[in-house]
Design an enzyme around this catalytic site. Structure first.
Site, short mmCIF file in Angstrom:
data_model
loop_
_atom_site.label_atom_id
_atom_site.label_comp_id
_atom_site.label_asym_id
_atom_site.label_seq_id
_atom_site.Cartn_x
_atom_site.Cartn_y
_atom_site.Cartn_z
N CYS A 11 3.16 10.82 2.03
CA CYS A 11 4.15 11.33 1.07
C CYS A 11 4.86 12.58 1.60
O CYS A 11 4.23 13.61 1.84
CB CYS A 11 3.48 11.67 -0.26
SG CYS A 11 4.65 12.33 -1.48
N LYS A 38 -4.28 3.83 -8.29
CA LYS A 38 -4.41 5.21 -8.76
C LYS A 38 -5.63 5.36 -9.65
O LYS A 38 -5.80 4.60 -10.60
CB LYS A 38 -3.15 5.61 -9.53
CG LYS A 38 -1.88 5.55 -8.70
CD LYS A 38 -0.65 5.75 -9.56
CE LYS A 38 0.63 5.56 -8.73
NZ LYS A 38 1.85 5.65 -9.55
N VAL A 51 2.42 11.89 -6.79
CA VAL A 51 1.98 13.06 -6.04
C VAL A 51 3.23 13.78 -5.52
O VAL A 51 4.28 13.15 -5.37
CB VAL A 51 1.05 12.65 -4.86
CG1 VAL A 51 -0.26 12.10 -5.38
CG2 VAL A 51 1.73 11.64 -3.94
N SER A 65 7.11 18.63 -6.34
CA SER A 65 6.96 19.51 -5.17
C SER A 65 7.80 20.78 -5.28
O SER A 65 7.34 21.87 -4.89
CB SER A 65 7.32 18.76 -3.89
OG SER A 65 8.69 18.37 -3.88
#
Length: 218
Positions: A11, A38, A51, A65
């Site tokens: 990722c 998951k 994520v 993020s």
């Protein structure tokens, strides 16, 4: 304060936060999950089911993020955002563009046909050309100072270099400022250490599983 970053090895959005944490030399735990399966505990704490998630002191969870990196920058020295509000807003705007560019890059990577590949390629390189125009003399986005913009674009640039090695991309080759910026970023220990040592092979295997057009000529 304890920090646990919940991750998936490929990722790029997780990688943005790993780079920031490593640059700030902060102790943290990296927990990998399988996004194809998951775990229930993850779904319980991730409102979007994506994520990265950052668990702070076991009871508070942040997601996205850019939000995570903003929090880290506000609470952990050294600050990576500019002090000037206008310049700080400008940096945030380019970080947002970088997030969109990562989406374009992903679509380009997993494209199985020429039409989808060409559309994603065009969208990605329109953004990168704009970034090239906005880029100063370097070596980083803000000159001599590493910033959150650098942390945001390093994952995209790392993948571009791997893709370019798999199948030459003339559009990437033509962006001289971005290539020089990329070379500078790839030398940083926080960037090199933000992925597994076998990351290039992991990415190639993922592309192979997806039937990526990028591997057709190999």
């Amino acid at each position: 304060m304890t920090l646990e970053l919940i991750s998936f090895p490929l990722c790029p959005y997780v990688q943005r936060s790993v780079i920031t944490l490593l640059h700030k030399e902060v102790l943290f735990t990296l927990t990998h999950i399988d996004l194809a399966h998951k775990p229930e505990w993850f779904l319980a704490i991730s409102p979007l089911g994506k994520v990265p998630c950052l668990r702070v002191d076991t009871d508070i969870v942040l997601f996205e993020s850019q939000v995570i990196n903003e929090y880290l920058d506000e609470t952990l020295p050294p600050p990576l955002h500019p002090a000037n509000p206008l310049e700080r807003a400008r940096h945030r705007a380019w970080i947002a563009l970088g997030g969109e560019a990562l989406g374009d890059q992903f679509q380009m990577m997993v494209a199985q046909g020429e039409e989808r590949f060409t559309a994603a390629h065009r969208q990605l390189f329109d953004k990168l050309q704009r970034l090239e125009t906005a880029m100063g003399d370097g070596p980083f986005f803000a000159g001599e100072r590493f910033s959150l913009v650098d942390a945001a674009f390093a994952p995209l640039f790392m993948r571009m270099e791997i893709l370019h090695a798999l199948r030459p991309l003339p559009s990437w080759e033509s962006l001289g400022k971005l290539r020089r910026w990329t070379a500078q970023l790839m030398e940083l220990p926080e960037v090199a250490g933000s992925v597994r040592a076998d990351f290039a092979n992991l990415l190639r295997n993922y592309l192979s599983e997806k039937g990526s057009l990028l591997l057709r000529s190999i």
